[in-house]
Design a protein around this motif. Structure first.
Motif, PDB file in Angstrom:
ATOM      1  N   ALA A 353      24.190 -38.067  -1.797  1.00  0.00           N
ATOM      2  CA  ALA A 353      23.307 -38.785  -2.223  1.00  0.00           C
ATOM      3  C   ALA A 353      21.951 -38.003  -2.708  1.00  0.00           C
ATOM      4  O   ALA A 353      20.842 -37.402  -2.182  1.00  0.00           O
ATOM      5  N   ASN A 354      20.902 -38.526  -4.186  1.00  0.00           N
ATOM      6  CA  ASN A 354      19.798 -38.039  -4.123  1.00  0.00           C
ATOM      7  C   ASN A 354      18.890 -38.914  -3.670  1.00  0.00           C
ATOM      8  O   ASN A 354      19.066 -39.879  -3.125  1.00  0.00           O
ATOM      9  N   THR A 355      17.451 -38.406  -3.855  1.00  0.00           N
ATOM     10  CA  THR A 355      16.211 -39.523  -3.388  1.00  0.00           C
ATOM     11  C   THR A 355      16.226 -40.825  -4.060  1.00  0.00           C
ATOM     12  O   THR A 355      16.490 -41.752  -3.186  1.00  0.00           O
ATOM     13  N   VAL A 356      16.654 -41.233  -5.775  1.00  0.00           N
ATOM     14  CA  VAL A 356      17.052 -42.604  -6.116  1.00  0.00           C
ATOM     15  C   VAL A 356      18.018 -43.882  -5.429  1.00  0.00           C
ATOM     16  O   VAL A 356      17.966 -44.267  -5.253  1.00  0.00           O
ATOM     17  N   GLN A 357      19.590 -42.606  -5.137  1.00  0.00           N
ATOM     18  CA  GLN A 357      20.472 -43.327  -4.626  1.00  0.00           C
ATOM     19  C   GLN A 357      20.244 -43.904  -3.456  1.00  0.00           C
ATOM     20  O   GLN A 357      20.509 -44.790  -3.175  1.00  0.00           O
ATOM     21  N   THR A 358      19.292 -42.988  -2.659  1.00  0.00           N
ATOM     22  CA  THR A 358      18.980 -43.210  -1.375  1.00  0.00           C
ATOM     23  C   THR A 358      18.075 -44.463  -1.007  1.00  0.00           C
ATOM     24  O   THR A 358      18.390 -45.317  -0.576  1.00  0.00           O
ATOM     25  N   PHE A 359      17.300 -44.193  -1.813  1.00  0.00           N
ATOM     26  CA  PHE A 359      15.918 -45.583  -2.272  1.00  0.00           C
ATOM     27  C   PHE A 359      17.051 -47.400  -2.545  1.00  0.00           C
ATOM     28  O   PHE A 359      16.772 -48.325  -1.622  1.00  0.00           O
ATOM     29  N   PHE A 360      17.818 -46.949  -3.497  1.00  0.00           N
ATOM     30  CA  PHE A 360      18.455 -47.787  -4.035  1.00  0.00           C
ATOM     31  C   PHE A 360      19.671 -49.070  -3.288  1.00  0.00           C
ATOM     32  O   PHE A 360      20.120 -49.963  -3.247  1.00  0.00           O
ATOM     33  N   PRO A 365      17.620 -52.786  -0.083  1.00  0.00           N
ATOM     34  CA  PRO A 365      18.636 -53.258   0.401  1.00  0.00           C
ATOM     35  C   PRO A 365      17.284 -53.400   2.314  1.00  0.00           C
ATOM     36  O   PRO A 365      17.690 -54.674   2.734  1.00  0.00           O
ATOM     37  N   TYR A 366      17.588 -52.246   3.336  1.00  0.00           N
ATOM     38  CA  TYR A 366      16.867 -52.966   4.146  1.00  0.00           C
ATOM     39  C   TYR A 366      15.393 -53.497   4.420  1.00  0.00           C
ATOM     40  O   TYR A 366      15.794 -54.512   5.240  1.00  0.00           O
ATOM     41  N   MET A 367      14.292 -53.062   3.729  1.00  0.00           N
ATOM     42  CA  MET A 367      13.713 -53.568   3.417  1.00  0.00           C
ATOM     43  C   MET A 367      13.262 -54.741   2.484  1.00  0.00           C
ATOM     44  O   MET A 367      13.360 -56.115   3.234  1.00  0.00           O
TER      45      MET A 367
END
Length: 459
Positions: A353-360, A365-367
């Motif tokens: 997973a790249n940075t954008v995928q990790t964020f979304f 979701p966690y936040m």
């Protein structure tokens, strides 16, 4: 079967008022009329006398004051204050007329006191039934000293909760019910209804919902702007706070503590001081306009209409609120980010997973899962954000002189102006009730449909 019966018998008998009335003896049933009689018969003399004293005090109060307050409550008074010329002293004398606000307050207080008395009556009946049951079973019935000792152990909740409940009734429930009752009267400066006023039912609600009237048209426009303001004030702070917290918490960011200090430093300054300074700087002859003139960005005889144009004023209060509120959001989200399990990021990295995928897929979701209650509370607080609007723009600009609200007024600032400046207490009460209903229903529906509620503990 014997073991089952033995375990059933180990459960304590529920000492309820219903069982006391149906199954209690003569002394217990007479306790419905003479409080404390059942306790007195079964050896709890001091406790029985205390219940009897409470009942006697309530009866004396009702005979001397209470019934009169309740009798005046339907009419709210009828004797007006009169002006009489005194020939001897050559002065005007004023007779003491009825004051509807005091009649309403005393009537509501009497009703609340009667509710507390009913709770004491229930406690007396249950206590008498308990003493009767213990005596029939041959068990020990506590005396007054032993009852006091139980307040430090098994009945500790009664010791701690009883004073709290009384104070809540006095200083929270009583003013709240008094305010709600005010919404159904014509208590206002209109037609001089400040001394004597009457019940008018739902007329105030009809007036406020009538979009053709001045108050009705103002209400709908203020309500719409309040919701727009609350939405942007909440999510702009959240988005910018999220961006800052993500940037500062990056592994490559150096001096994280210094950057947090820079943004959080504004929290050390009282908010009202910051807002008043910003209000001064954004005036037509304030520091911002003077600087823009000196730089040649605007003409020498012009000023940016920060608080004189409706659109500019609304954008200005939202932007200034971002500057004031982002540090608090930064603190909230920094704690959330630091508690996201590192294993999730490591697993995502292994899966490519790249940075954008990790964020979304992980961070956002966690936040949102953790901060949904915070977002709901922030939205509710922004609907009632009196300080930012009143200290920054004062609700201005006012484009309609017939209106009682400006273009940046929220429901809460409009309510303040109606009650303090115009003395429309009845309309102010209606606005308070409607604000509460909107916020309560919205908050409950939003929270119950969020993952924070449906999947509690599941992330």
């Amino acid at each position: 079967m014997r073991i089952f019966k033995k375990r059933v018998n180990e459960f304590p008998t529920p000492y309820t008022c219903t069982r006391a009335i149906k199954e209690g003896g003569m002394e217990t049933r007479l306790s419905m009329i003479v409080m404390g009689l059942g306790n007195f018969v079964h050896g709890q003399r001091i406790k029985g006398l205390l219940y009897l004293a409470v009942e006697a005090a309530y009866i004396v109060f009702m005979v001397l004051v209470g019934f009169g307050c309740l009798a005046m409550l339907p009419s709210l008074g009828s004797v007006p204050q009169e002006e009489i010329w005194d020939e001897a002293q050559q002065v005007y004398l004023y007779t003491k007329g009825d004051q509807s606000v005091l009649i309403l307050l005393y009537g509501v207080a009497t009703v609340m006191l009667s509710i507390l008395m009913f709770l004491a009556w229930r406690g007396s009946l249950k206590s008498a039934y308990k003493a009767e049951c213990l005596a029939k079973e041959g068990k020990h019935v506590n005396n007054f000293v032993e009852d006091l000792k139980t307040l430090l152990h098994e009945n500790l909740q009664k010791l701690l909760m009883t004073p709290s409940v009384i104070f809540i009734f006095m200083f929270t429930v009583l003013p709240l019910i008094f305010m709600i009752c005010m919404a159904f009267t014509n208590y206002s400066k209109i037609d001089n209804h400040l001394m004597l006023f009457d019940w008018v039912g739902f007329d105030n609600f009809k007036t406020l919902f009538d979009s053709d009237s001045i108050l009705g048209g103002t209400f709908w426009s203020v309500l719409l702007w309040t919701l727009v303001w609350a939405f942007f004030a909440t999510f702009t702070n959240y988005i910018f706070g999220m961006i800052l917290s993500l940037m500062i918490n990056r592994k490559d960011t150096k001096a994280k503590g210094f950057w947090r200090f820079c943004f959080v430093l504004s929290c050390a300054v009282p908010m009202f001081v910051s807002l008043l300074i910003m209000r001064t700087m954004l005036q037509p002859e304030g520091a911002v306009n003077v600087l823009l003139r000196n730089l040649g960005i605007i003409a020498a005889d012009e000023s940016l209409p920060f608080f004189t144009d409706p659109t500019w004023a609304r954008v200005t209060v939202i932007v200034v609120n971002i500057w004031v509120g982002v540090p608090y959001t930064l603190l909230q989200l920094t704690g959330v980010l630091q508690n996201i399990p590192a294993e999730l990021y490591e697993a995502a990295k292994v899966d490519g997973a790249n940075t954008v995928q990790t964020f979304f897929k992980i961070t956002l979701p966690y936040m949102l899962y953790v901060t949904t209650p915070y977002l709901i509370a922030t939205f509710t607080g922004n609907v009632n954000n009196f300080n930012v609007i009143y200290l920054l723009s004062g609700g201005d600009p006012v484009t309609n002189l017939a209106s009682t609200a400006g273009k940046t007024d929220l429901l809460v600032t409009w309510l303040y102006k109606l009650t303090i400046d115009r003395q429309y207490y009845n309309i102010g009460s209606v606005i308070g009730i409607l604000t509460f209903i909107i916020l309560a229903v919205g908050a409950l529906l939003t929270y119950r449909n969020s993952k924070s509620y449906k999947e509690e503990g599941g992330f």
